[in-house]
Motif scaffolding. Structure first.
Motif, PDB file in Angstrom:
ATOM      1  N   ARG A  53      -9.025   4.381  -3.879  1.00 17.44           N
ATOM      2  CA  ARG A  53      -9.483   5.715  -4.297  1.00 17.44           C
ATOM      3  C   ARG A  53     -10.894   5.658  -4.859  1.00 17.44           C
ATOM      4  O   ARG A  53     -11.708   6.543  -4.608  1.00 17.44           O
ATOM      5  CB  ARG A  53      -8.535   6.333  -5.322  1.00 17.44           C
ATOM      6  CG  ARG A  53      -7.150   6.771  -4.815  1.00 17.44           C
ATOM      7  CD  ARG A  53      -7.202   7.306  -3.438  1.00 17.44           C
ATOM      8  NE  ARG A  53      -6.001   7.951  -2.969  1.00 17.44           N
ATOM      9  CZ  ARG A  53      -5.135   7.407  -2.117  1.00 17.44           C
ATOM     10  NH1 ARG A  53      -5.298   6.176  -1.676  1.00 17.44           N
ATOM     11  NH2 ARG A  53      -4.108   8.093  -1.662  1.00 17.44           N
ATOM     12  N   PHE A  54     -11.196   4.609  -5.621  1.00 22.35           N
ATOM     13  CA  PHE A  54     -12.552   4.467  -6.164  1.00 22.35           C
ATOM     14  C   PHE A  54     -13.561   4.326  -5.026  1.00 22.35           C
ATOM     15  O   PHE A  54     -14.588   5.020  -5.009  1.00 22.35           O
ATOM     16  CB  PHE A  54     -12.614   3.265  -7.110  1.00 22.35           C
ATOM     17  CG  PHE A  54     -13.940   3.111  -7.783  1.00 22.35           C
ATOM     18  CD1 PHE A  54     -14.353   3.997  -8.766  1.00 22.35           C
ATOM     19  CD2 PHE A  54     -14.779   2.071  -7.445  1.00 22.35           C
ATOM     20  CE1 PHE A  54     -15.588   3.849  -9.388  1.00 22.35           C
ATOM     21  CE2 PHE A  54     -16.016   1.913  -8.065  1.00 22.35           C
ATOM     22  CZ  PHE A  54     -16.410   2.807  -9.031  1.00 22.35           C
ATOM     23  N   ALA A  55     -13.267   3.457  -4.059  1.00 25.81           N
ATOM     24  CA  ALA A  55     -14.164   3.280  -2.908  1.00 25.81           C
ATOM     25  C   ALA A  55     -14.306   4.579  -2.127  1.00 25.81           C
ATOM     26  O   ALA A  55     -15.404   4.936  -1.691  1.00 25.81           O
ATOM     27  CB  ALA A  55     -13.653   2.159  -2.001  1.00 25.81           C
ATOM     28  N   ALA A  56     -13.200   5.305  -1.949  1.00 24.54           N
ATOM     29  CA  ALA A  56     -13.229   6.553  -1.188  1.00 24.54           C
ATOM     30  C   ALA A  56     -14.086   7.615  -1.875  1.00 24.54           C
ATOM     31  O   ALA A  56     -14.849   8.333  -1.222  1.00 24.54           O
ATOM     32  CB  ALA A  56     -11.805   7.074  -0.981  1.00 24.54           C
ATOM     33  N   SER A 101     -11.118   7.184   5.867  1.00 27.81           N
ATOM     34  CA  SER A 101     -10.308   6.019   6.177  1.00 27.81           C
ATOM     35  C   SER A 101     -10.408   5.056   5.004  1.00 27.81           C
ATOM     36  O   SER A 101     -11.506   4.790   4.507  1.00 27.81           O
ATOM     37  CB  SER A 101     -10.808   5.350   7.461  1.00 27.81           C
ATOM     38  OG  SER A 101     -10.017   4.214   7.759  1.00 27.81           O
ATOM     39  N   ILE A 102      -9.254   4.566   4.546  1.00 28.79           N
ATOM     40  CA  ILE A 102      -9.191   3.626   3.430  1.00 28.79           C
ATOM     41  C   ILE A 102      -8.453   2.385   3.905  1.00 28.79           C
ATOM     42  O   ILE A 102      -7.422   2.500   4.584  1.00 28.79           O
ATOM     43  CB  ILE A 102      -8.448   4.225   2.223  1.00 28.79           C
ATOM     44  CG1 ILE A 102      -9.100   5.530   1.770  1.00 28.79           C
ATOM     45  CG2 ILE A 102      -8.381   3.219   1.075  1.00 28.79           C
ATOM     46  CD1 ILE A 102      -8.304   6.284   0.725  1.00 28.79           C
ATOM     47  N   ALA A 111     -13.646   2.050   2.010  1.00 27.31           N
ATOM     48  CA  ALA A 111     -13.404   3.405   2.514  1.00 27.31           C
ATOM     49  C   ALA A 111     -14.636   3.893   3.261  1.00 27.31           C
ATOM     50  O   ALA A 111     -15.765   3.522   2.939  1.00 27.31           O
ATOM     51  CB  ALA A 111     -13.088   4.368   1.363  1.00 27.31           C
ATOM     52  N   GLN A 112     -14.369   4.722   4.265  1.00 30.39           N
ATOM     53  CA  GLN A 112     -15.440   5.373   5.011  1.00 30.39           C
ATOM     54  C   GLN A 112     -15.121   6.864   5.080  1.00 30.39           C
ATOM     55  O   GLN A 112     -13.963   7.246   5.288  1.00 30.39           O
ATOM     56  CB  GLN A 112     -15.562   4.807   6.414  1.00 30.39           C
ATOM     57  CG  GLN A 112     -16.693   5.459   7.191  1.00 30.39           C
ATOM     58  CD  GLN A 112     -16.925   4.802   8.531  1.00 30.39           C
ATOM     59  OE1 GLN A 112     -16.040   4.180   9.093  1.00 30.39           O
ATOM     60  NE2 GLN A 112     -18.122   4.951   9.044  1.00 30.39           N
TER      61      GLN A 112
END
Length: 117
Positions: A53-56, A101-102, A111-112
């Motif tokens: 979630r952080f990366a997303a 996308s995670i 994530a992208q």
């Protein structure tokens, strides 16, 4: 037409260290609805979920072109599963038509996000 693309990767051991030092970090990153999902997970899945979630959220802010802060805060972004479990992006409580996308491994979460016009 593509308006923006964002990509982010985080190191899960680093996220784990932050959680251990600063338990409030979870509340800073996850919205109330995301925290409800997080709390139901096994400990190893919690780390993957939070890191993803952080990366997303970082990827979404990059795709918007704003970064985190000002117009786009971490709490403005929610990533919630649809009826099939696929992640869907919400910005300021509104479902977006953007693509996300995670993924994660034992060491990383990435994530992208693609925003269409």
């Amino acid at each position: 037409m593509i308006k923006g693309i964002g990509l982010d990767i985080v190191e899960l051991p680093r996220i784990k260290q932050i959680i251990e030092r600063t338990p409030r970090f979870v509340n800073r990153i996850l919205t109330e609805r995301e925290r409800a999902i997080y709390e139901q997970l096994a400990p190893h899945r919690k780390l993957e979920f939070l890191g993803g979630r952080f990366a997303a959220k970082e990827a979404y802010a990059k795709a918007l072109g704003t970064g985190i802060g000002g117009e786009c805060e971490l709490q403005d972004i929610a990533i919630l599963p649809n009826e099939l479990g696929a992640p869907k992006l919400y910005f300021k409580n509104e479902l977006t038509n953007d693509f996300i996308s995670i993924t994660h491994t034992e060491q990383y979460a990435a994530a992208q996000v693609i925003i269409l016009v």
